[in-house]
Design an enzyme around this catalytic site. Structure first.
Site, PDB file in Angstrom:
ATOM      1  N   HIS A  61      -3.611  -4.833   7.586  1.00  0.00           N
ATOM      2  CA  HIS A  61      -3.807  -3.762   8.557  1.00  0.00           C
ATOM      3  C   HIS A  61      -2.952  -3.951   9.585  1.00  0.00           C
ATOM      4  O   HIS A  61      -3.253  -4.811  10.643  1.00  0.00           O
ATOM      5  CB  HIS A  61      -5.317  -3.315   8.967  1.00  0.00           C
ATOM      6  CG  HIS A  61      -5.273  -2.072   9.316  1.00  0.00           C
ATOM      7  ND1 HIS A  61      -5.376  -1.126  10.330  1.00  0.00           N
ATOM      8  CD2 HIS A  61      -5.843  -0.668   8.249  1.00  0.00           C
ATOM      9  CE1 HIS A  61      -5.300  -0.048  10.271  1.00  0.00           C
ATOM     10  NE2 HIS A  61      -5.868   0.250   8.850  1.00  0.00           N
TER      11      HIS A  61
ATOM     12  N   ARG B  25      -7.270  13.026   0.568  1.00  0.00           N
ATOM     13  CA  ARG B  25      -6.116  13.424   1.456  1.00  0.00           C
ATOM     14  C   ARG B  25      -4.716  13.020   0.878  1.00  0.00           C
ATOM     15  O   ARG B  25      -3.703  13.617   1.448  1.00  0.00           O
ATOM     16  CB  ARG B  25      -6.556  13.231   2.758  1.00  0.00           C
ATOM     17  CG  ARG B  25      -6.413  11.746   3.147  1.00  0.00           C
ATOM     18  CD  ARG B  25      -6.412  11.397   4.679  1.00  0.00           C
ATOM     19  NE  ARG B  25      -7.832  11.398   5.299  1.00  0.00           N
ATOM     20  CZ  ARG B  25      -8.321  10.896   6.278  1.00  0.00           C
ATOM     21  NH1 ARG B  25      -7.514  10.179   7.158  1.00  0.00           N
ATOM     22  NH2 ARG B  25      -9.221  10.839   6.762  1.00  0.00           N
TER      23      ARG B  25
ATOM     24  N   THR C 162      -8.133   3.575   8.282  1.00  0.00           N
ATOM     25  CA  THR C 162      -9.320   2.718   8.295  1.00  0.00           C
ATOM     26  C   THR C 162      -9.427   2.060   9.730  1.00  0.00           C
ATOM     27  O   THR C 162      -8.419   1.328  10.242  1.00  0.00           O
ATOM     28  CB  THR C 162      -9.395   1.634   7.106  1.00  0.00           C
ATOM     29  OG1 THR C 162      -8.810   2.156   6.148  1.00  0.00           O
ATOM     30  CG2 THR C 162     -10.716   0.841   6.949  1.00  0.00           C
TER      31      THR C 162
ATOM     32  N   ASP D 146      -0.060   4.693  -0.087  1.00  0.00           N
ATOM     33  CA  ASP D 146      -0.668   5.662   0.336  1.00  0.00           C
ATOM     34  C   ASP D 146      -0.081   6.612   0.948  1.00  0.00           C
ATOM     35  O   ASP D 146      -0.044   7.876   0.554  1.00  0.00           O
ATOM     36  CB  ASP D 146      -1.833   5.523   1.522  1.00  0.00           C
ATOM     37  CG  ASP D 146      -3.081   4.804   0.567  1.00  0.00           C
ATOM     38  OD1 ASP D 146      -3.113   4.780  -0.426  1.00  0.00           O
ATOM     39  OD2 ASP D 146      -3.992   4.263   1.451  1.00  0.00           O
ATOM     40  N   HIS D 147       1.036   6.321   1.856  1.00  0.00           N
ATOM     41  CA  HIS D 147       1.873   7.088   2.359  1.00  0.00           C
ATOM     42  C   HIS D 147       2.940   8.098   1.623  1.00  0.00           C
ATOM     43  O   HIS D 147       3.411   9.018   1.925  1.00  0.00           O
ATOM     44  CB  HIS D 147       2.722   6.420   3.813  1.00  0.00           C
ATOM     45  CG  HIS D 147       2.037   6.089   4.995  1.00  0.00           C
ATOM     46  ND1 HIS D 147       0.654   6.267   4.843  1.00  0.00           N
ATOM     47  CD2 HIS D 147       2.458   5.602   6.060  1.00  0.00           C
ATOM     48  CE1 HIS D 147       0.387   5.824   5.936  1.00  0.00           C
ATOM     49  NE2 HIS D 147       1.237   5.334   6.734  1.00  0.00           N
TER      50      HIS D 147
ATOM     51  N   HIS E 188       2.097   0.917   5.911  1.00  0.00           N
ATOM     52  CA  HIS E 188       2.651   1.688   6.926  1.00  0.00           C
ATOM     53  C   HIS E 188       4.109   1.246   7.155  1.00  0.00           C
ATOM     54  O   HIS E 188       5.030   2.000   7.195  1.00  0.00           O
ATOM     55  CB  HIS E 188       1.714   2.056   8.159  1.00  0.00           C
ATOM     56  CG  HIS E 188       2.543   2.950   9.278  1.00  0.00           C
ATOM     57  ND1 HIS E 188       2.421   4.507   9.028  1.00  0.00           N
ATOM     58  CD2 HIS E 188       3.481   2.728  10.206  1.00  0.00           C
ATOM     59  CE1 HIS E 188       3.048   4.880   9.873  1.00  0.00           C
ATOM     60  NE2 HIS E 188       3.715   3.852  10.739  1.00  0.00           N
TER      61      HIS E 188
ATOM     62  N   HIS F  61      -5.602   3.780  -1.657  1.00  0.00           N
ATOM     63  CA  HIS F  61      -7.059   4.053  -1.098  1.00  0.00           C
ATOM     64  C   HIS F  61      -7.272   5.327  -1.590  1.00  0.00           C
ATOM     65  O   HIS F  61      -6.854   6.281  -1.312  1.00  0.00           O
ATOM     66  CB  HIS F  61      -6.845   4.040   0.537  1.00  0.00           C
ATOM     67  CG  HIS F  61      -8.232   4.211   1.019  1.00  0.00           C
ATOM     68  ND1 HIS F  61      -8.280   4.073   2.392  1.00  0.00           N
ATOM     69  CD2 HIS F  61      -9.528   4.520   0.573  1.00  0.00           C
ATOM     70  CE1 HIS F  61      -9.832   4.331   2.756  1.00  0.00           C
ATOM     71  NE2 HIS F  61     -10.431   4.425   1.658  1.00  0.00           N
TER      72      HIS F  61
ATOM     73  N   GLU G 153     -10.789  -9.485   2.645  1.00  0.00           N
ATOM     74  CA  GLU G 153      -9.518  -9.226   3.378  1.00  0.00           C
ATOM     75  C   GLU G 153      -9.860  -9.162   4.848  1.00  0.00           C
ATOM     76  O   GLU G 153     -10.537  -8.291   5.331  1.00  0.00           O
ATOM     77  CB  GLU G 153      -8.809  -7.811   3.019  1.00  0.00           C
ATOM     78  CG  GLU G 153      -7.518  -7.403   3.529  1.00  0.00           C
ATOM     79  CD  GLU G 153      -7.034  -6.164   2.859  1.00  0.00           C
ATOM     80  OE1 GLU G 153      -7.337  -5.641   1.887  1.00  0.00           O
ATOM     81  OE2 GLU G 153      -6.466  -5.303   3.552  1.00  0.00           O
TER      82      GLU G 153
ATOM     83  N   ASN H 197       0.680  -1.345   0.126  1.00  0.00           N
ATOM     84  CA  ASN H 197      -0.082  -0.283   0.082  1.00  0.00           C
ATOM     85  C   ASN H 197       1.031   1.183  -0.003  1.00  0.00           C
ATOM     86  O   ASN H 197       1.631   1.502   0.941  1.00  0.00           O
ATOM     87  CB  ASN H 197      -0.837  -0.042   1.307  1.00  0.00           C
ATOM     88  CG  ASN H 197      -1.708   1.025   1.344  1.00  0.00           C
ATOM     89  OD1 ASN H 197      -1.486   2.331   1.134  1.00  0.00           O
ATOM     90  ND2 ASN H 197      -2.929   0.827   1.432  1.00  0.00           N
TER      91      ASN H 197
ATOM     92  N   ARG I 178      -9.498   8.018  -1.266  1.00  0.00           N
ATOM     93  CA  ARG I 178     -10.588   8.434  -0.161  1.00  0.00           C
ATOM     94  C   ARG I 178     -11.291   9.439  -0.901  1.00  0.00           C
ATOM     95  O   ARG I 178     -10.945  10.314  -1.609  1.00  0.00           O
ATOM     96  CB  ARG I 178      -9.976   9.100   1.056  1.00  0.00           C
ATOM     97  CG  ARG I 178      -9.315   7.987   1.934  1.00  0.00           C
ATOM     98  CD  ARG I 178      -8.856   8.578   3.001  1.00  0.00           C
ATOM     99  NE  ARG I 178      -8.404   7.479   4.089  1.00  0.00           N
ATOM    100  CZ  ARG I 178      -9.495   7.318   5.208  1.00  0.00           C
ATOM    101  NH1 ARG I 178     -10.537   7.750   5.063  1.00  0.00           N
ATOM    102  NH2 ARG I 178      -9.152   6.248   5.984  1.00  0.00           N
TER     103      ARG I 178
ATOM    104  N   GLU J 208      -8.494   0.639  -2.879  1.00  0.00           N
ATOM    105  CA  GLU J 208      -9.596   0.445  -1.716  1.00  0.00           C
ATOM    106  C   GLU J 208     -10.418   1.828  -1.905  1.00  0.00           C
ATOM    107  O   GLU J 208     -10.014   2.866  -2.173  1.00  0.00           O
ATOM    108  CB  GLU J 208      -8.784   0.602  -0.550  1.00  0.00           C
ATOM    109  CG  GLU J 208      -7.689  -0.470   0.009  1.00  0.00           C
ATOM    110  CD  GLU J 208      -6.990  -0.305   1.089  1.00  0.00           C
ATOM    111  OE1 GLU J 208      -7.189   0.720   1.725  1.00  0.00           O
ATOM    112  OE2 GLU J 208      -6.060  -1.114   1.631  1.00  0.00           O
TER     113      GLU J 208
END
Ligand code: PXP
Length: 236
Positions: free
Chosen positions: A189, A48, A100, A8-9, A212, A42, A150, A6, A44, A69
């Site tokens: 997660h 963001r 999430t 996203d970061h 993360h 993701h 998931e 993932n 959103r 996502e």
């Protein structure tokens, strides 16, 4: 076991300055070269971190599989139908949350989930649903027509050591139930380089989605190395 990264970061760092870098596409390609078998973002409602242009560019550039996502809303269904990722993962979304915070309540939102699955079918998009370790959620996911679930490993990751075996048992039972119903089983997660090992030992889970811990480690040792180290931990 396959690793989905993932990213996203990476977009979060870019959005912190509303700048052009770091480029999520570059991160995705490095993650793939290091052994990631899918790339997760993701999108959103509040945009963001990941932006619409990111999903378009990732769809055009990555060589593995794009997993988006998203919330089960008409806006996101329209985007998915246009972009045609390999898979969408339906997640609950609360505007004020940092990340999430739990699985989707598929029992309560059955009609929105069913509508999303039906809309994704003609575009050939697989649908996975992020759920908690609750039997009724597995059954509702299958009834809604999902291809995969998931399992939310957040409660396992957050549990004190003494409570981890209980959470691990719930993940195992959920994986068994889902596999018996013919669903593909993914999980993710809160997983990191230490707590991932007991999850790797569980049967039925074919892929983990991790963000993360990999991106945090990448900030210190580089993304290629952080992905390779996680890929190595996922070998059964
Ligand atoms: N799976 C889902 C459904 C998520 O929403 C997230 C976080 O975006 C992850 C996996 C990855 O979680 P983490 O960033 O804690 O590894």
């Amino acid at each position: 076991m396959r690793l989905g990264v993932n990213i996203d970061h990476i977009a979060t760092i870019r959005q912190a300055r509303k700048a052009r870098e770091p480029e999520p596409v570059a991160a995705a390609l490095i993650a793939e070269l290091a052994g990631a078998e899918s790339i997760t973002v993701h999108l959103r409602g509040d945009r963001r971190h990941i932006q619409d242009r990111d999903v378009d560019l990732l769809r055009q550039t990555i060589g593995t599989r794009l997993n988006i996502e998203m919330a089960a809303t008409p806006e996101m269904v329209a985007i998915a139908s246009r972009v045609k990722p390999w898979q969408v993962t339906l997640v609950p979304e609360r505007p004020e949350e940092v990340t999430t915070t739990g699985g989707l309540d598929v029992v309560q939102h059955a009609s929105a989930v069913r509508a999303t699955v039906s809309a994704c079918r003609p575009a050939g998009i697989r649908v996975s649903i992020f759920i908690d370790t609750i039997p009724a959620q597995v059954e509702a996911s299958q009834l809604a027509g999902a291809d995969a679930i998931e399992i939310n490993t957040g409660p396992y990751a957050d549990a004190p050591d003494a409570a981890k075996p209980l959470q691990l048992g719930l993940i195992r039972e959920t994986a068994e139930r889902a596999a018996a119903l013919g669903l593909d089983v993914l999980a993710g997660h809160g997983l990191n380089y230490i707590n991932v090992q007991p999850i790797v030992a569980l049967p039925h889970i074919i892929e983990l989605n991790i963000g993360h811990s990999i991106i945090a480690r990448a900030a210190l040792v580089g993304l290629d190395r952080s992905v390779r180290e996680m890929v190595a931990l996922l070998q059964r």
